[in-house]
Design an enzyme around this catalytic site. Structure first.
Site, mmCIF file in Angstrom:
data_model
loop_
_atom_site.group_PDB
_atom_site.id
_atom_site.type_symbol
_atom_site.label_atom_id
_atom_site.label_comp_id
_atom_site.label_asym_id
_atom_site.label_seq_id
_atom_site.Cartn_x
_atom_site.Cartn_y
_atom_site.Cartn_z
ATOM 1 N N GLU A 153 0.835 -1.209 0.000
ATOM 2 C CA GLU A 153 0.000 0.000 0.000
ATOM 3 C C GLU A 153 0.867 1.255 0.000
ATOM 4 O O GLU A 153 0.811 2.071 0.936
ATOM 5 C CB GLU A 153 -0.951 -0.002 1.188
ATOM 6 C CG GLU A 153 -2.030 -1.046 1.078
ATOM 7 C CD GLU A 153 -3.112 -0.888 2.140
ATOM 8 O OE1 GLU A 153 -2.883 -0.208 3.147
ATOM 9 O OE2 GLU A 153 -4.194 -1.463 1.966
ATOM 10 N N GLU A 311 -6.434 -7.756 -0.339
ATOM 11 C CA GLU A 311 -6.845 -7.712 1.073
ATOM 12 C C GLU A 311 -8.294 -7.275 1.180
ATOM 13 O O GLU A 311 -8.726 -6.362 0.462
ATOM 14 C CB GLU A 311 -6.064 -6.641 1.858
ATOM 15 C CG GLU A 311 -4.624 -6.888 2.091
ATOM 16 C CD GLU A 311 -3.999 -5.736 2.894
ATOM 17 O OE1 GLU A 311 -4.746 -4.988 3.565
ATOM 18 O OE2 GLU A 311 -2.793 -5.573 2.817
ATOM 19 N N GLU A 359 -2.938 -3.937 15.508
ATOM 20 C CA GLU A 359 -4.016 -4.584 14.739
ATOM 21 C C GLU A 359 -4.581 -5.810 15.440
ATOM 22 O O GLU A 359 -5.204 -6.666 14.810
ATOM 23 C CB GLU A 359 -3.500 -4.913 13.330
ATOM 24 C CG GLU A 359 -3.214 -3.625 12.572
ATOM 25 C CD GLU A 359 -2.832 -3.813 11.125
ATOM 26 O OE1 GLU A 359 -2.115 -4.786 10.828
ATOM 27 O OE2 GLU A 359 -3.250 -2.982 10.293
HETATM 28 C C1 GAL Z 1 -4.068 -2.383 5.053
HETATM 29 C C2 GAL Z 1 -2.660 -2.919 5.189
HETATM 30 C C3 GAL Z 1 -2.584 -4.135 6.060
HETATM 31 C C4 GAL Z 1 -3.433 -3.965 7.284
HETATM 32 C C5 GAL Z 1 -4.858 -3.694 6.855
HETATM 33 C C6 GAL Z 1 -5.803 -3.543 8.018
HETATM 34 O O1 GAL Z 1 -4.024 -0.989 4.959
HETATM 35 O O2 GAL Z 1 -2.097 -3.214 3.935
HETATM 36 O O3 GAL Z 1 -1.228 -4.337 6.420
HETATM 37 O O4 GAL Z 1 -2.930 -2.919 8.033
HETATM 38 O O5 GAL Z 1 -4.902 -2.504 6.125
HETATM 39 O O6 GAL Z 1 -7.124 -3.294 7.579
#
Ligand code: GAL
Length: 671
Positions: A153, A311, A359
């Protein structure tokens, strides 16, 4: 357009980010066993592993990663291997604090979170490329390697840096764009407010200033910032292509409503395969509509080809103010919706929910509660659904409607010092997409420079900034027979954010046959009534104009408000086609009525069974077509389609019923 996905990838890959370094060996063994149970066939490894792989400037530790690669290979799982450059280790910032990013207010962003680097930093670039090369050399021949994942990202937290290093790089970028400082003065309109520059050395990024910074300076800084991160991607990609030829390279985009900093429609041309991360907005009761729009836009960044959902989340995330858990069935609906709009992989962040770190309350495929949980049972069910529909891989779309979308127009449209803060760039694009989808019209979301010749309906929402070429292409599409609809605050400025004179909407005035002499933005929360769009009145807000007809006919009028008596909606025949102008922000009912008329007039095909909460999309391949039905509603949905429903394996003959909350994928045609 359809095309085969890279052959190194499992068909309709399923899995997600895997961070084994957060867990002891016994848990890692359990991970592999449970991945087998869940049918995981692609894992993204080493995204945030820089500090572990390179614990000091000349200390390397690949042993643990070798083992993970080997073990995953032995378990039959392919790897999307990150170059691990996403988050520099603390030692690097300690040695080189000059690589840290700085905000527009001059605040340094320190290590302790992630992505603490200035995108223009030569120090960061040098160390990242060294690591990227080391990764490529070590794993290029590893049998588990399916895909390279550059950084992560890019620009998520550090898209714009205002430090002195960035300032120097910005000047270089401006020199290349304008040649000399007079060119910059002209483009930026620096005769205004005594801003004339005598030398590039006087130019700065748009740091916090006592009054609105120069709009073209802001626009160019956004262009520069997107280009700088893209340049970083290209530098890593070129090393991977050189050292590890034949393995496709991606980086995960963030095509969603919240993210506008990277011009992904340009970035997409540089990737071997596009991948995207998408998270639902918990506060949005119709978040699935934003998902569908973003998925269509992601396909646009991929030039119409299939892409990878890199993701999304099984349930709640941890970074919104209130993190709503997904309802039963919602994760499967979201997953299939992405596939319906062109995704050839369904991956998640992350495999196992973390115990520690920021997280730890983010959902995973395997929740803290373990396998005796609804989330896990749905993960296993999703895996089975994906297996059942695997044959769609490589297929594309053949839509007849396009929505034009341009990140530069987004940037320009949402700058400060405008007629109203209530004009939001994605607002009209999403509303037309919603209304078209509800009628079963598939939509491509494409850049204004795309070939428009195959579209019968072209929607031009809030295209504030537009080049002469793009405006000419829209006109040509109408002349050739398309129905074109332009919404307010389009065609207002050129690429330098200079107003097109002679009346609004400058670039589209002739095509539309209208001339607006003044914008009449509405007060916050103020609604006006519009008549002429079918029976009775419809409501509108945000925007009105003092509009004169100059060749167009008025279809609807304002009944009250500052534009009372003025046209709100116009129509003009152009060549073989038609050009419509919408001069106010119609509420959903008005958009629905207008879109129904446009669909009829353009003679668009409609997919069967679509309704406001029943999402229907068709993927088309060389050997057939598949109808996806995602029922987001609370009523069962009848869909008149014939073929084989792949999730249940049953044949249907014109009488499919998709239960509330469920999904169906039909291979169309008599089997
Ligand atoms: C994205 C990121 C991941 C994780 C995810 C959480 O922005 O690529 O590493 O942080 O969000 O929703």
């Amino acid at each position: 357009m359809s095309s085969p996905p890279p052959s190194s990838l499992p068909p309709l890959a399923f899995g997600g980010d895997y961070n084994p370094e957060q867990w002891p060996a016994a848990v890692q063994r359990e991970d592999r066993e449970l991945m087998r149970v869940a049918g995981v066939d692609l894992a993204t490894l080493a995204v945030f592993s820089w500090a572990k792989i390179q614990p000091g400037p000349d200390v390397w530790d690949f042993g643990w990663l070798d083992e993970q690669m080997d073990e995953l290979h032995a378990a039959g799982i392919r790897v999307d291997l990150a170059t691990a450059t996403a988050s520099p280790p603390p030692w690097l910032a300690r040695l080189h604090p000059e690589m840290l990013p700085v905000t527009r207010d001059g605040v340094t962003l320190w290590p302790g979170g992630r992505q603490a680097f200035c995108p223009s930093s030569p120090v960061y670039r040098e160390h990242a490329l060294r690591l990227c090369r080391a990764m490529a050399e070590r794993y290029r021949d590893h049998p588990a390697l399916a895909l390279w994942h550059v950084s992560n990202e890019l620009g998520c937290h550090n898209a714009r840096c205002y430090c002195d290093v960035s300032a120097a790089a910005f000047r270089e970028w401006l020199r290349a764009r304008y040649g000399d400082v007079d060119g910059l003065n002209e483009a930026w309109g620096t005769a205004f407010w005594s801003q004339r520059y005598g030398d590039f050395e006087e130019v700065l990024p748009p740091r916090a200033a006592p009054a609105f910074p120069n709009p073209t300076q802001q626009l160019d800084f956004l262009r520069f910032s997107s280009d700088t991160l893209l340049d970083h991607f290209v530098a890593e990609r070129d090393i991977l292509h050189e050292v590890s030829p034949g393995v496709p390279v991606t980086t995960n985009f963030m095509v969603m409503r919240q993210t506008f900093e990277m011009d992904y429609l340009r970035w997409g041309r540089e990737l071997d395969v596009v991948s995207n991360d998408h998270y639902l907005i918990a506060a949005d009761p119709h978040a699935h509509r934003e998902l569908a729009f973003s998925a269509d836009l992601t396909r646009g960044t991929a030039g119409g080809r299939p892409w990878l959902l890199m993701e999304h989340s099984t349930s709640a995330v941890n970074w919104q103010p209130r993190n709503r858990a997904k309802e039963p069935g919602e994760m499967i609906r979201s997953s299939l919706a992405h596939v319906a709009h062109g995704a050839d992989a369904v991956l998640f962040f992350q495999w196992r929910a973390s115990r520690a770190g920021a997280e730890k309350f983010h959902s995973g495929l395997l929740p803290h509660a373990g396998t005796d949980s609804r989330q896990w049972r749905e993960v296993v069910e999703l895996s089975q659904v994906l297996d059942a529909v695997e044959e769609v891989v490589g297929s594309g779309t053949d839509n007849q409607a396009a929505i034009l979308f341009d990140y530069e127009a987004w940037w320009g449209c949402e700058l400060d010092s405008h007629p109203t803060v209530d004009v939001r760039y994605r607002d009209r694009a999403e509303d037309f997409h919603r209304a078209l989808s509800a009628l079963g019209v598939g939509v491509d979301v494409v850049h204004p420079s795309a070939d428009l010749s195959s579209y019968r309906l072209v929607v031009v929402p809030t295209l504030y900034l537009v080049s002469d070429e793009a405006a000419a292409a829209v006109t040509a599409a109408a002349e050739a027979g398309a129905t074109v609809v332009v919404t307010y605050f389009s065609g207002i400025v050129d690429e330098n954010d200079h107003v097109r004179l002679g009346g609004y909407p400058g670039a589209f005035r002739e095509l539309l046959g209208v001339r607006t002499t003044e914008f009449l933005p509405l007060a916050e929360g103020h609604t006006v009534r519009v008549s002429g769009l079918g029976q009775g009145e419809v409501l509108a807000d945000v925007w009105a104009e003092d509009l004169e007809l100059a060749g167009a006919e008025a279809v609807a009028h304002h009944l009250d408000g500052p534009a009372a008596g003025r046209p709100a909606l116009t129509r003009r025949s152009v060549g073989d086609g038609v050009a419509w102008y919408v001069a106010t922000r119609l509420a959903a009912e008005g958009t629905d009525r207008l879109v129904a008329r446009l669909v009829e007039e353009a003679g668009l095909d409609r997919l069967p069974g679509a309704a406001p909460d029943v999402e229907v999309a068709r993927r088309v391949g060389a050997d057939g077509s598949w109808l996806f039905v995602v029922n987001h509603g609370s009523q069962d949905a009848p869909v008149p389609v014939t073929g084989t429903e792949l999730v249940s394996g049953r044949d249907v003959a014109g009488d499919l019923v998709v239960p509330a909350g469920r999904v169906a994928v039909v291979r169309e045609g008599v089997s």
